[in-house]
Design a protein around this motif. Structure first.
Motif, PDB file in Angstrom:
ATOM      1  N   SER A  35       0.841  -1.029   0.059  1.00  0.00           N
ATOM      2  CA  SER A  35       0.070   0.136  -0.291  1.00  0.00           C
ATOM      3  C   SER A  35       1.047   0.970  -0.021  1.00  0.00           C
ATOM      4  N   PHE A  36       0.158   2.781  -0.131  1.00  0.00           N
ATOM      5  CA  PHE A  36       1.344   3.930  -0.488  1.00  0.00           C
ATOM      6  C   PHE A  36       0.239   4.969   0.384  1.00  0.00           C
ATOM      7  N   VAL A  67      -4.899   9.152  -0.536  1.00  0.00           N
ATOM      8  CA  VAL A  67      -5.545   8.023  -0.855  1.00  0.00           C
ATOM      9  C   VAL A  67      -7.230   8.007  -0.064  1.00  0.00           C
ATOM     10  N   GLU A  90     -10.504   5.674   0.092  1.00  0.00           N
ATOM     11  CA  GLU A  90     -10.812   3.694   0.692  1.00  0.00           C
ATOM     12  C   GLU A  90     -11.462   3.690  -0.184  1.00  0.00           C
ATOM     13  N   ASP A 137     -10.845  -1.149  -0.182  1.00  0.00           N
ATOM     14  CA  ASP A 137      -9.633  -1.074  -0.998  1.00  0.00           C
ATOM     15  C   ASP A 137      -9.726   0.376  -1.450  1.00  0.00           C
ATOM     16  N   THR A 156      -7.795   3.464  -3.676  1.00  0.00           N
ATOM     17  CA  THR A 156      -6.842   4.580  -5.241  1.00  0.00           C
ATOM     18  C   THR A 156      -6.673   5.518  -4.003  1.00  0.00           C
ATOM     19  N   TYR A 157      -5.918   5.790  -5.885  1.00  0.00           N
ATOM     20  CA  TYR A 157      -4.998   6.945  -5.809  1.00  0.00           C
ATOM     21  C   TYR A 157      -5.343   8.346  -6.598  1.00  0.00           C
ATOM     22  N   GLU A 193      -4.457   0.718  -6.891  1.00  0.00           N
ATOM     23  CA  GLU A 193      -3.036   0.111  -5.970  1.00  0.00           C
ATOM     24  C   GLU A 193      -2.061  -1.258  -6.593  1.00  0.00           C
ATOM     25  N   ASP A 194      -2.997  -1.889  -7.467  1.00  0.00           N
ATOM     26  CA  ASP A 194      -2.075  -2.576  -8.956  1.00  0.00           C
ATOM     27  C   ASP A 194      -1.536  -1.783  -9.427  1.00  0.00           C
TER      28      ASP A 194
END
Length: 64
Positions: free
Chosen positions: A2-3, A28, A30, A35, A37-38, A52-53
């Motif tokens: 995670s970032f 960031v 949630e 999960d 997302t950014y 994230e992937d």
């Protein structure tokens, strides 16, 4: 992995104009499924809702 906000990352998304570019995480979020997302800011714009992937930690010149 995670970032966190202010992390430097490389975006890997062939559908994005920023594919392969290094940017900084500015937000960031949630999802309701837990999960993350950014939002990633680049020199000339930003990409939101990045999963994230699709991100990879950027290598700092100081770390080499």
């Amino acid at each position: 992995m995670s970032f966190e906000k202010d992390d430097s990352v490389v975006l890997h998304d062939k559908h994005s104009e920023y594919d392969g570019d290094t940017g900084t995480i500015t937000q960031v979020m949630e999802t309701m499924f837990g999960d993350a997302t950014y939002t990633v800011s680049f020199e000339d714009g930003q990409e939101t809702g990045v999963p994230e992937d699709a991100l990879e930690a950027a290598v700092d010149a100081d770390d080499e």
